[in-house]
Design a protein around this motif. Structure first.
Motif, PDB file in Angstrom:
ATOM      1  N   LEU A 168       0.813  -1.207   0.000  1.00  0.00           N
ATOM      2  CA  LEU A 168       0.000   0.000   0.000  1.00  0.00           C
ATOM      3  C   LEU A 168       0.853   1.267   0.000  1.00  0.00           C
ATOM      4  O   LEU A 168       0.480   2.273  -0.603  1.00  0.00           O
ATOM      5  N   LEU A 172      -0.890   2.934  -2.937  1.00  0.00           N
ATOM      6  CA  LEU A 172      -2.148   3.536  -2.494  1.00  0.00           C
ATOM      7  C   LEU A 172      -2.530   4.741  -3.354  1.00  0.00           C
ATOM      8  O   LEU A 172      -3.716   5.040  -3.536  1.00  0.00           O
ATOM      9  N   LEU A 178     -10.440  -0.588  -2.555  1.00  0.00           N
ATOM     10  CA  LEU A 178      -9.603  -1.204  -1.523  1.00  0.00           C
ATOM     11  C   LEU A 178     -10.483  -2.035  -0.594  1.00  0.00           C
ATOM     12  O   LEU A 178     -11.337  -1.489   0.105  1.00  0.00           O
ATOM     13  N   SER A 193       0.419   2.786   6.527  1.00  0.00           N
ATOM     14  CA  SER A 193       0.202   2.901   5.082  1.00  0.00           C
ATOM     15  C   SER A 193      -1.167   3.470   4.748  1.00  0.00           C
ATOM     16  O   SER A 193      -1.401   3.895   3.611  1.00  0.00           O
ATOM     17  N   LEU A 194      -2.092   3.495   5.724  1.00  0.00           N
ATOM     18  CA  LEU A 194      -3.407   4.086   5.504  1.00  0.00           C
ATOM     19  C   LEU A 194      -3.418   5.587   5.769  1.00  0.00           C
ATOM     20  O   LEU A 194      -4.467   6.221   5.684  1.00  0.00           O
ATOM     21  N   ALA A 198      -5.000   9.276  -0.863  1.00  0.00           N
ATOM     22  CA  ALA A 198      -5.589   8.317  -1.806  1.00  0.00           C
ATOM     23  C   ALA A 198      -6.402   9.090  -2.839  1.00  0.00           C
ATOM     24  O   ALA A 198      -7.634   9.116  -2.784  1.00  0.00           O
ATOM     25  N   LEU A 201      -9.068   6.947  -4.843  1.00  0.00           N
ATOM     26  CA  LEU A 201      -9.838   5.951  -4.101  1.00  0.00           C
ATOM     27  C   LEU A 201     -11.336   6.265  -4.171  1.00  0.00           C
ATOM     28  O   LEU A 201     -11.758   7.387  -3.882  1.00  0.00           O
ATOM     29  N   PHE A 226      -6.163   8.197   5.348  1.00  0.00           N
ATOM     30  CA  PHE A 226      -5.939   8.642   3.961  1.00  0.00           C
ATOM     31  C   PHE A 226      -5.462  10.094   3.907  1.00  0.00           C
ATOM     32  O   PHE A 226      -5.715  10.801   2.926  1.00  0.00           O
TER      33      PHE A 226
END
Length: 584
Positions: A168, A172, A178, A193-194, A198, A201, A226
């Motif tokens: 990710l 990402l 996702l 990683s979040l 994004a 997304l 994000f």
């Protein structure tokens, strides 16, 4: 296509070319046979490789004139994309046979050079990243997808273990969809990683499938989810994660599901910090495009109180500006009754919203059913309710109302329509408490225009309770009653209504389902009521009997009193043995 000398046949040309090519190849060596044979084999290997390349070139020319290969590349790409959806790569495991990899649509890349170059040249075809067929294919698909938006669906319960966090971090920025769940290990390693942006997304579904014991804190998603940058995010679903409501700054969201816990009795402790209803309302106010909202045990708990008043008023009258949700179509809310009441008080929804509210009572701490009654009355008052369904639950009941119903329509036709509201009340100990609360709820509903009622109750439901709960329903023309509530209904129908006249004076259609008519004595009570009914009000026109224990002789007696009797003939009642045996 033309060739240089059409007078020479293909076989003559290639035989002549072979003879010329090998004309100077020595036949008898002047050196050792071993060295000679090794050199000849090496030369012939090179020649065969070259001939293979010529054959490949010839096949390419041959395939190029096929009708299918006259299609433009963009048409082939569209066909491949349809095949990608219908035939994804996967693992096939058959009983008694070894597990094998099935490549699905990827096999089109082995058909011909044009198909392969077309597939490899369009990154969008590799956007659905496979995990089940091995990490090498995962990495290869990521490489082939280049910077195209990708669909990344990973389950640690099904797939081979991979460093999804590192993946990710690198990708990402171009993930469009996702879907991730964790089971074998904790999700904490993926949280950093979040926290990256994004930008493309659109849908995100994050699921925690770890086994959590009672009072185990639910892990909370990062507060900078994000990086607060997901301008195209439309759908967000989190399951068994705490949520920092301040992290939800995505104005584009149209569907939000926050499911912290789905078991009413064993709810772990949320670890999302000190939050309150104000934070939730403020977050929802930032999502004016919401169309679907589902909150299951996601609201910050309100402080318990030793008595329902005046502390309950404090709970529900917070100085909060209501959140306007003008596009909301569906509302699902599962939580304590105080949390539900506070939440519903501070959101403004259009009258077309379809609400389904499940409240769990905590009477010992002052959180009783009366807290939700103002919202219920206000919601019912805005709808022209025509149908009502009441379902008995083990520790509560479910009540659903529809704003339209036709007795002439099949039962399932109108039950699948949009309902005005659905209210489920849990945490009611004992049959008497449930039925008493049902009467209280019925008292705040506009039942005067009701035309259809469905009641399914396993426990006792007395004739008096029928009259108290539904005595105002003068326009009801169809009743569907299931299980234990049927016997008391017939008794109530024969009693005088405290409001004057009989219960359900406009009743024309009656359905009995899942009832032991013979052993309960309901058959005789029903016949007695039908005879009385003929003389005092509108006679019953049709009776439906489904999945009941009833004898054919009883059905015939009912037919003598009613113009139309519909019986599924699946009851397990039998005639008396002496009749079956022909005994005089």
């Amino acid at each position: 296509m033309s060739i240089s000398n059409p007078a020479v046949s293909a076989s003559e040309y290639w035989r002549s070319a072979e003879e010329q090519r090998f004309a100077h190849l020595p036949k008898s060596p002047n050196r050792s046979w071993a060295k000679h044979s090794a050199d000849v084999k090496k030369t012939l290997d090179l020649e065969m490789d070259a001939v293979s390349m010529v054959m490949c070139s010839l096949r390419t020319r041959f395939n190029a004139i096929a009708h299918v290969n006259r299609l433009p590349p963009e048409v082939l790409v569209h066909v491949f994309s349809l095949l990608q959806e219908e035939d994804p790569p996967r693992i096939i495991a058959e009983y008694g046979k070894p597990t094998r990899v099935f490549f699905g649509w990827i096999e089109v890349t082995y058909i011909c050079r044009q198909w392969r170059s077309t597939a490899l040249g369009h990154a969008s075809l590799w956007s659905n990243i496979p995990f089940s067929i091995g990490p090498q294919w995962t990495e290869e698909s990521l490489r082939r997808s280049q910077a195209a938006p990708i669909f990344l669906a990973y389950s640690s319960n099904r797939e081979k273990e991979m460093d999804i966090g590192a993946m990710l971090e690198h990708h990402l920025s171009h993930v469009r969809n996702l879907w991730i769940d964790w089971k074998r290990e904790g999700p904490y390693g993926i949280f950093p990683s979040l926290c990256d942006a994004a930008p493309v997304l659109e849908t995100a579904e994050l699921t925690n499938l770890q086994t959590l014991s009672d009072h185990t804190p639910v892990p909370s998603l990062p507060e900078d989810l994000f990086a607060h940058t997901a301008p195209r995010l439309r759908y967000l679903r989190t399951y068994r994660f705490g949520i920092q409501w301040s992290s939800l700054t995505f104005r584009s969201i149209t569907e939000l599901h926050i499911i912290c816990w789905s078991n009413d009795s064993d709810r772990p402790i949320l670890s999302a910090g000190q939050q309150n209803i104000r934070d939730v309302v403020a977050a929802l106010a930032r999502m004016p495009a919401l169309e679907v909202l589902w909150l299951d045990r996601a609201l910050p708990p309100l402080a318990t109180a030793p008595s329902p008043s005046p502390s309950q008023a404090t709970h529900l009258n917070l100085p909060v500006v209501p959140a306007g949700l003008p596009k909301l179509r569906t509302l699902r809310l599962v939580d304590g009754v105080a949390e539900c009441a506070a939440m519903l008080k501070h959101i403004a929804t259009p009258p077309t919203t379809e609400p389904s509210i499940t409240c769990v009572l905590d009477v010992a701490n002052g959180h009783s059913a009366e807290l939700i009654l103002p919202w219920l009355a206000a919601c019912a008052a805005t709808a022209s309710t025509r149908a009502l369904s009441v379902l008995d639950l083990s520790i509560g009941f479910e009540m659903t109302m529809w704003d339209s119903a036709s007795p002439d329509d099949p039962l399932m036709t109108w039950m699948t329509r949009r309902y005005a509201f659905k209210m489920t009340l849990m945490g009611l100990p004992g049959d008497a408490t449930r039925i008493a609360q049902l009467a209280v709820f019925a008292g705040v509903l506009p039942l005067a225009d009701l035309e259809l009622i469905v009641v399914e109750y396993e426990s006792a439901f007395s004739a008096l309770e029928w009259l108290e709960g539904f005595g105002r329903c003068a326009k009801v023309c169809e009743v569907v009653v299931k299980k234990a509530a049927a016997a008391s209904l017939c008794e109530a129908l024969m009693l005088g209504n405290p409001a004057g006249g009989p219960l359900f004076p406009a009743l024309k259609h009656l359905t009995l389902q899942d009832i032991d008519i013979e052993n309960s004595g309901l058959g005789e009570t029903l016949l007695k009521w039908l005879r009385i009914r003929q003389n005092i009000t509108i006679p019953v026109q049709r009776i439906n009997i489904k999945d009941c224990h009833v004898r054919r002789a009883t059905i015939e007696r009912i037919k003598e009193e009613v113009p139309e009797v519909c019986w599924d003939d699946e009851g397990d009642g039998e005639e008396e043995e002496d009749e079956d045996l022909g005994v005089p």
